[in-house]
Motif scaffolding. Structure first.
Motif, short mmCIF file in Angstrom:
data_model
loop_
_atom_site.label_atom_id
_atom_site.label_comp_id
_atom_site.label_asym_id
_atom_site.label_seq_id
_atom_site.Cartn_x
_atom_site.Cartn_y
_atom_site.Cartn_z
N UNK A 53 2.64 44.14 9.33
CA UNK A 53 2.75 45.33 8.49
C UNK A 53 2.13 46.56 9.12
N UNK A 54 1.30 46.38 10.18
CA UNK A 54 0.65 47.54 10.79
C UNK A 54 1.47 48.12 11.94
N UNK A 55 2.58 47.48 12.29
CA UNK A 55 3.44 48.03 13.33
C UNK A 55 3.03 47.67 14.74
N UNK A 56 2.02 46.80 14.89
CA UNK A 56 1.62 46.33 16.21
C UNK A 56 1.24 47.45 17.15
N UNK A 57 1.43 47.20 18.44
CA UNK A 57 1.12 48.21 19.46
C UNK A 57 2.05 49.41 19.35
N UNK A 58 3.21 49.22 18.70
CA UNK A 58 4.20 50.29 18.63
C UNK A 58 3.67 51.53 17.90
N UNK A 59 2.80 51.29 16.92
CA UNK A 59 2.25 52.42 16.16
C UNK A 59 1.45 53.35 17.05
N UNK A 60 0.46 52.80 17.76
CA UNK A 60 -0.39 53.64 18.61
C UNK A 60 0.35 54.12 19.84
N UNK A 61 1.27 53.32 20.36
CA UNK A 61 2.03 53.76 21.54
C UNK A 61 2.88 54.96 21.19
N UNK A 62 3.54 54.93 20.04
CA UNK A 62 4.33 56.08 19.61
C UNK A 62 3.48 57.33 19.46
N UNK A 63 2.28 57.16 18.91
CA UNK A 63 1.38 58.30 18.74
C UNK A 63 1.00 58.89 20.10
N UNK A 64 0.68 58.03 21.05
CA UNK A 64 0.30 58.50 22.38
C UNK A 64 1.47 59.21 23.06
N UNK A 65 2.65 58.68 22.93
CA UNK A 65 3.81 59.30 23.58
C UNK A 65 4.10 60.68 22.98
N UNK A 66 4.01 60.78 21.66
CA UNK A 66 4.25 62.09 21.04
C UNK A 66 3.18 63.09 21.42
N UNK A 67 1.92 62.63 21.48
CA UNK A 67 0.83 63.53 21.87
C UNK A 67 1.01 64.03 23.30
N UNK A 68 1.64 63.21 24.13
CA UNK A 68 1.88 63.60 25.52
C UNK A 68 3.16 64.42 25.67
N UNK A 217 -5.44 48.53 21.97
CA UNK A 217 -5.69 48.28 23.39
C UNK A 217 -4.38 47.97 24.11
N UNK A 218 -3.51 47.21 23.47
CA UNK A 218 -2.20 46.96 24.08
C UNK A 218 -1.43 48.27 24.27
N UNK A 219 -1.49 49.14 23.27
CA UNK A 219 -0.77 50.42 23.37
C UNK A 219 -1.26 51.23 24.56
N UNK A 220 -2.56 51.22 24.80
CA UNK A 220 -3.11 51.96 25.94
C UNK A 220 -2.58 51.41 27.26
N UNK A 221 -2.52 50.08 27.37
CA UNK A 221 -2.01 49.47 28.61
C UNK A 221 -0.54 49.82 28.80
N UNK A 222 0.26 49.72 27.75
CA UNK A 222 1.67 50.09 27.85
C UNK A 222 1.82 51.56 28.24
N UNK A 223 1.06 52.43 27.58
CA UNK A 223 1.18 53.87 27.85
C UNK A 223 0.84 54.18 29.30
N UNK A 224 -0.24 53.61 29.80
CA UNK A 224 -0.62 53.87 31.19
C UNK A 224 0.43 53.35 32.17
#
Length: 337
Positions: A53-68, A217-224
């Motif tokens: 229900x929290x969207x997994x790493x996709x939630x934070x990864x999407x946020x990072x991509x939009x911020x960038x 933490x997974x989102x950060x690894x994917x983003x990098x």
């Protein structure tokens, strides 16, 4: 009695008038996509990709991509996550093994034509009947993906720990890395992402699935990983000409340094926000930042209090970087809002 020509013209006008709302609606939908031209990214895997229900790493990864400033569209046949999550599409299928993904992946690739694929798969194989054969199955799956979508960039990660099967997971991860690197060496657009060390077992409440901290933490690894491969998430925002960014190293020590970046408004109108991009020496990363918010190690957006800069004025942010070798900050670019 009207002539046949007038009757025909009247019928054509009626058809056009009836169709015009549809044309207007189509234009409204298509124009933003055409201008933004988002990169289609497929999160692919099992329940760890789905993320509950929290969207997994996709939630934070999407946020990072939009911020960038990256225009990215997650694609897939499923949609999960909180209702407030802007982009909920994916191909993360709870309970699925490598073989199950392999059986469906060609159809997904044909349907959604991703430019970039994020693959984390193998967890359910670790406590299946043949964990030893999982590396071979993964290799075949990646070959199928690259054959069907040779232009796509495929990021394949080692899988995160399993509390009760750690040695099996370690063996699988150790086996898949050389297989994947061999594909890259053969010219396939395959990149290995080492996800295993990013998520500690303490972030796995049930021993398998991460909590919010683990997914972040997974989102950060994917983003990098995505940021390190040009084109995988589109091009970085071009400097808007509204501002300049001038970095300077203000202090050094063994294993790190401190730097400050001055952001100046070079136009005759105020700017209400800014994004600065720069490079660091190999092996360095930002460990602390003030006056801005960092995405990865090379993109910084303004803090709430220093985003507005009057014409001819400037703002600053600073950061600490850690890593081996000489202190340096590469050429910085600035885009204003």
């Amino acid at each position: 009695m009207p002539s046949p020509l007038k009757a025909l013209c009247g019928a054509l006008i009626a058809v056009l008038l009836a169709a015009s709302p549809a044309f207007a609606e189509q234009s409204t939908v298509d124009d933003p996509a055409a201008s933004a031209d988002p990169v289609r990214v497929m999160p692919l895997g099992d329940s760890i990709t789905q993320g509950g229900s929290i969207g997994g790493y996709r939630l934070d990864l999407g946020t990072k991509l939009r911020a960038a400033g990256r225009a990215v569209d997650f694609v897939g046949s499923l949609a999960d996550g909180p209702g407030s999550m802007p982009d909920r599409n994916h191909e993360g299928h709870p309970g699925w093994t490598i073989a199950q993904v392999d059986a469906s992946v060609v159809n997904w690739l044909r349907t959604y034509t991703p430019r970039t694929i994020l693959l984390h798969i193998g967890t359910n194989d670790m406590y299946g009947s043949d964990p030893a054969g999982a590396p071979r199955r993964l290799s075949a799956l990646v070959d199928k993906i690259t054959a069907q979508a040779p232009g796509a960039t495929v990021f394949v990660s080692t899988i995160i720990p399993i509390r009760f099967a750690d040695s099996t997971v370690r063996g699988y991860n150790a086996a898949i890395v050389p297989l994947l690197r061999a594909k890259a060496a053969a010219g396939k657009k395959v990149h290995v992402v080492d996800m295993y060390p990013a998520v500690p077992i303490s972030d796995l409440p049930d021993g398998i699935h991460p909590n919010a901290a683990g997914y972040a933490k997974m989102a950060t690894v994917w983003f990098n990983a995505l940021s390190s491969v040009p084109g995988s998430i589109g091009d970085p925002p071009a400097p808007g000409g509204a501002c300049t960014a001038t970095p300077s190293v203000t202090g050094t020590w063994n294993g790190g340094f401190q730097a400050e970046v001055t952001v100046a408004n070079t136009t005759a109108t105020p700017i209400t926000g800014w994004t600065v991009q720069f490079t660091l020496p190999n092996g360095h990363s930002v460990s602390q930042i003030w006056g801005g918010a960092a995405s990865g190690s090379v993109t910084v957006t303004n803090a709430p209090y220093n985003g507005s800069i009057s014409p001819g004025a400037s703002a600053t942010f600073g950061f600490l970087a850690s890593g081996p070798g000489a202190a340096a900050v590469g050429t910085a670019t600035c885009a204003g809002a």
